[in-house]
Motif scaffolding. Structure first.
Motif, PDB file in Angstrom:
ATOM      1  N   VAL A  13       0.840  -1.199   0.000  1.00 20.10           N
ATOM      2  CA  VAL A  13       0.000   0.000   0.000  1.00 20.10           C
ATOM      3  C   VAL A  13       0.878   1.253   0.000  1.00 20.10           C
ATOM      4  O   VAL A  13       0.621   2.200  -0.748  1.00 20.10           O
ATOM      5  N   ALA A  14       1.917   1.260   0.810  1.00 22.02           N
ATOM      6  CA  ALA A  14       2.799   2.426   0.907  1.00 22.02           C
ATOM      7  C   ALA A  14       3.465   2.745  -0.431  1.00 22.02           C
ATOM      8  O   ALA A  14       3.727   3.910  -0.747  1.00 22.02           O
ATOM      9  N   LYS A  15       3.734   1.721  -1.234  1.00 23.34           N
ATOM     10  CA  LYS A  15       4.372   1.937  -2.536  1.00 23.34           C
ATOM     11  C   LYS A  15       3.506   2.766  -3.479  1.00 23.34           C
ATOM     12  O   LYS A  15       4.011   3.334  -4.455  1.00 23.34           O
ATOM     13  N   LEU A  16       2.207   2.837  -3.210  1.00 19.86           N
ATOM     14  CA  LEU A  16       1.315   3.581  -4.099  1.00 19.86           C
ATOM     15  C   LEU A  16       1.536   5.089  -4.026  1.00 19.86           C
ATOM     16  O   LEU A  16       0.956   5.838  -4.805  1.00 19.86           O
ATOM     17  N   THR A  17       2.384   5.528  -3.108  1.00 20.98           N
ATOM     18  CA  THR A  17       2.778   6.942  -3.124  1.00 20.98           C
ATOM     19  C   THR A  17       3.722   7.220  -4.296  1.00 20.98           C
ATOM     20  O   THR A  17       3.945   8.374  -4.643  1.00 20.98           O
ATOM     21  N   LYS A  18       4.263   6.165  -4.914  1.00 22.78           N
ATOM     22  CA  LYS A  18       5.182   6.288  -6.046  1.00 22.78           C
ATOM     23  C   LYS A  18       4.443   6.046  -7.363  1.00 22.78           C
ATOM     24  O   LYS A  18       3.648   5.127  -7.471  1.00 22.78           O
ATOM     25  N   ARG A  19       4.761   6.859  -8.354  1.00 27.82           N
ATOM     26  CA  ARG A  19       4.084   6.741  -9.653  1.00 27.82           C
ATOM     27  C   ARG A  19       4.313   5.380 -10.296  1.00 27.82           C
ATOM     28  O   ARG A  19       3.400   4.818 -10.918  1.00 27.82           O
ATOM     29  N   SER A  20       5.521   4.844 -10.164  1.00 26.46           N
ATOM     30  CA  SER A  20       5.819   3.553 -10.797  1.00 26.46           C
ATOM     31  C   SER A  20       4.897   2.459 -10.279  1.00 26.46           C
ATOM     32  O   SER A  20       4.409   1.618 -11.044  1.00 26.46           O
ATOM     33  N   ALA A  21       4.640   2.459  -8.974  1.00 29.73           N
ATOM     34  CA  ALA A  21       3.750   1.448  -8.393  1.00 29.73           C
ATOM     35  C   ALA A  21       2.312   1.668  -8.835  1.00 29.73           C
ATOM     36  O   ALA A  21       1.571   0.710  -9.085  1.00 29.73           O
ATOM     37  N   ARG A  22       1.900   2.927  -8.945  1.00 31.28           N
ATOM     38  CA  ARG A  22       0.529   3.214  -9.411  1.00 31.28           C
ATOM     39  C   ARG A  22       0.353   2.770 -10.861  1.00 31.28           C
ATOM     40  O   ARG A  22      -0.693   2.243 -11.239  1.00 31.28           O
ATOM     41  N   ALA A 140     -18.021  22.303 -14.778  1.00 32.62           N
ATOM     42  CA  ALA A 140     -17.384  21.904 -16.030  1.00 32.62           C
ATOM     43  C   ALA A 140     -17.683  20.442 -16.329  1.00 32.62           C
ATOM     44  O   ALA A 140     -17.938  19.634 -15.424  1.00 32.62           O
ATOM     45  N   ASP A 141     -17.630  20.095 -17.594  1.00 29.72           N
ATOM     46  CA  ASP A 141     -17.973  18.745 -18.018  1.00 29.72           C
ATOM     47  C   ASP A 141     -16.807  17.774 -17.937  1.00 29.72           C
ATOM     48  O   ASP A 141     -17.020  16.562 -17.877  1.00 29.72           O
ATOM     49  N   ALA A 142     -15.574  18.297 -17.947  1.00 28.39           N
ATOM     50  CA  ALA A 142     -14.417  17.403 -17.898  1.00 28.39           C
ATOM     51  C   ALA A 142     -13.144  18.211 -17.712  1.00 28.39           C
ATOM     52  O   ALA A 142     -13.100  19.419 -17.970  1.00 28.39           O
ATOM     53  N   VAL A 143     -12.108  17.497 -17.274  1.00 28.35           N
ATOM     54  CA  VAL A 143     -10.741  18.020 -17.242  1.00 28.35           C
ATOM     55  C   VAL A 143      -9.889  17.054 -18.054  1.00 28.35           C
ATOM     56  O   VAL A 143      -9.959  15.835 -17.836  1.00 28.35           O
ATOM     57  N   ILE A 144      -9.112  17.580 -18.985  1.00 20.86           N
ATOM     58  CA  ILE A 144      -8.284  16.745 -19.857  1.00 20.86           C
ATOM     59  C   ILE A 144      -6.821  17.101 -19.624  1.00 20.86           C
ATOM     60  O   ILE A 144      -6.442  18.270 -19.686  1.00 20.86           O
ATOM     61  N   LEU A 145      -5.999  16.085 -19.376  1.00 15.24           N
ATOM     62  CA  LEU A 145      -4.586  16.291 -19.093  1.00 15.24           C
ATOM     63  C   LEU A 145      -3.754  15.896 -20.300  1.00 15.24           C
ATOM     64  O   LEU A 145      -3.854  14.769 -20.798  1.00 15.24           O
ATOM     65  N   THR A 146      -2.937  16.835 -20.774  1.00  9.45           N
ATOM     66  CA  THR A 146      -2.108  16.588 -21.949  1.00  9.45           C
ATOM     67  C   THR A 146      -0.642  16.830 -21.598  1.00  9.45           C
ATOM     68  O   THR A 146      -0.311  17.321 -20.518  1.00  9.45           O
ATOM     69  N   GLY A 147       0.233  16.493 -22.547  1.00 10.67           N
ATOM     70  CA  GLY A 147       1.656  16.717 -22.328  1.00 10.67           C
ATOM     71  C   GLY A 147       2.168  15.962 -21.120  1.00 10.67           C
ATOM     72  O   GLY A 147       1.744  14.845 -20.823  1.00 10.67           O
ATOM     73  N   ARG A 148       3.064  16.599 -20.384  1.00 10.69           N
ATOM     74  CA  ARG A 148       3.664  15.964 -19.209  1.00 10.69           C
ATOM     75  C   ARG A 148       2.996  16.458 -17.925  1.00 10.69           C
ATOM     76  O   ARG A 148       3.657  16.669 -16.910  1.00 10.69           O
ATOM     77  N   THR A 149       1.713  16.633 -17.981  1.00  9.49           N
ATOM     78  CA  THR A 149       0.980  17.052 -16.786  1.00  9.49           C
ATOM     79  C   THR A 149       1.115  15.987 -15.703  1.00  9.49           C
ATOM     80  O   THR A 149       1.137  14.789 -15.985  1.00  9.49           O
ATOM     81  N   VAL A 150       1.198  16.426 -14.472  1.00  6.67           N
ATOM     82  CA  VAL A 150       1.385  15.532 -13.331  1.00  6.67           C
ATOM     83  C   VAL A 150       0.262  14.488 -13.262  1.00  6.67           C
ATOM     84  O   VAL A 150      -0.875  14.743 -13.664  1.00  6.67           O
ATOM     85  N   ASP A 151       0.598  13.323 -12.749  1.00 12.02           N
ATOM     86  CA  ASP A 151      -0.339  12.218 -12.591  1.00 12.02           C
ATOM     87  C   ASP A 151      -1.494  12.642 -11.676  1.00 12.02           C
ATOM     88  O   ASP A 151      -1.274  13.046 -10.537  1.00 12.02           O
ATOM     89  N   PRO A 152      -2.751  12.542 -12.138  1.00 15.67           N
ATOM     90  CA  PRO A 152      -3.864  12.962 -11.290  1.00 15.67           C
ATOM     91  C   PRO A 152      -4.071  12.060 -10.073  1.00 15.67           C
ATOM     92  O   PRO A 152      -4.807  12.425  -9.151  1.00 15.67           O
ATOM     93  N   TYR A 153      -3.406  10.881 -10.066  1.00 12.62           N
ATOM     94  CA  TYR A 153      -3.534   9.971  -8.930  1.00 12.62           C
ATOM     95  C   TYR A 153      -2.372  10.108  -7.942  1.00 12.62           C
ATOM     96  O   TYR A 153      -2.259   9.324  -6.999  1.00 12.62           O
ATOM     97  N   ASN A 154      -1.523  11.098  -8.179  1.00 11.77           N
ATOM     98  CA  ASN A 154      -0.511  11.482  -7.198  1.00 11.77           C
ATOM     99  C   ASN A 154      -1.238  11.837  -5.888  1.00 11.77           C
ATOM    100  O   ASN A 154      -2.242  12.546  -5.914  1.00 11.77           O
ATOM    101  N   PRO A 155      -0.776  11.353  -4.736  1.00 13.70           N
ATOM    102  CA  PRO A 155      -1.489  11.631  -3.485  1.00 13.70           C
ATOM    103  C   PRO A 155      -1.747  13.110  -3.218  1.00 13.70           C
ATOM    104  O   PRO A 155      -2.808  13.469  -2.681  1.00 13.70           O
TER     105      PRO A 155
END
Length: 266
Positions: A13-22, A140-155
């Motif tokens: 569970v703790a590893k999920l703080t890291k993007r690689s694990a997510r 708003a109807d949606a948010v769209i992430l493009t380019g190198r935008t940060v991971d939305p599942y980052n804690p």
């Protein structure tokens, strides 16, 4: 009772703080009672398990009941275990694990949106989370992430959304050119927020029409090639002595002004 902070289950569970694990697992963390409550209320199908101290379960019986109704396992833990799992210093006695559920780009545009936010290389987790929260609040109807935008599942992003991640569709990993093409195809005007743009007040009447706001990087703004893809660029006026507005603050103003204009025209 889960008591060992170094057990394999706790470490996983703790590893999920890291993007690689997510990325590897397709899971992410919800920290604190509010995040767990929103997940259970709006997307119970994504919740995998809830970890909580006995005292937290006593304080938040609605979460216990919601997890039971959704068939989500509740695992009782010690405070030390919660601390080992969480990204925050004080997880408030509850940590949940959920499955990532980004929206497909085709579904976003198939829903005939009238207001969306496009984030191009937004790197600060707090800014992205606040933009998602503001987009949700503005209807708003949606948010769209493009380019190198940060991971939305980052804690840090998840915390900053305060549950809005479960309320508004969020599409990830999109190509800006494709997003702009799709937006225009469904009748959206693409408006870039840019410090060199036209006066916001002189063009605000245009915002009553279907609008896709394009927001860029906190430090650099939008690159020239990204800016060139917009139909219009607008800047917010600065009346005081501030050098500029924080990205999330500016995005909130843009989204709300558009929501006001669209509702006044309807």
């Amino acid at each position: 009772m889960l008591e060992n902070p170094r057990s394999p289950r706790v470490r996983a569970v703790a590893k999920l703080t890291k993007r690689s694990a997510r990325q590897e697992t397709g899971l992410f963390l919800l920290e604190g009672p509010q995040a767990a409550r929103e997940g259970l209320a709006f997307r119970p199908d994504t919740l995998v398990e809830v970890f909580a101290t006995p005292s937290a379960m006593e304080r938040h019986q609605d979460i216990r009941d919601g997890a039971k109704d959704a068939g989500v396992e509740i695992v009782l833990t010690t405070e030390a275990v919660l601390d080992a799992m969480a990204d925050t210093v004080t997880p408030q006695g509850i940590v949940a694990v959920a499955r990532q559920s980004p929206s497909a780009l085709r579904d976003v545009f198939a829903a005939s949106p009238t207001l969306i936010a496009i984030c191009e290389e937004v790197r600060d987790p707090g800014n992205l989370g606040t933009i998602i929260r503001a987009a949700d609040a503005a209807g708003a109807d949606a948010v769209i992430l493009t380019g190198r935008t940060v991971d939305p599942y980052n804690p840090k992003v998840v915390r900053a959304t305060t549950g809005s991640l479960f309320h508004v569709p969020v599409a990830v990993g999109a190509d800006l050119a494709e997003v702009v093409e799709r937006a225009r195809a469904v009748g959206l005007r693409v408006v870039a927020a840019d410090v060199e743009g036209a006066d916001f007040l002189a063009s605000r009447d245009l915002l009553s029409e279907p609008t896709a706001w394009l927001f860029g990087n906190e430090a650099r703004g939008l690159e020239d090639d990204a800016l060139a893809q917009a139909d219009l660029a607008l800047r917010l006026p600065i009346y005081g002595r501030a050098e500029s507005l924080n990205l999330a603050t500016a995005a909130s103003v843009c989204l709300y002004e558009t929501a006001f204009a669209q509702r006044a025209a309807s």
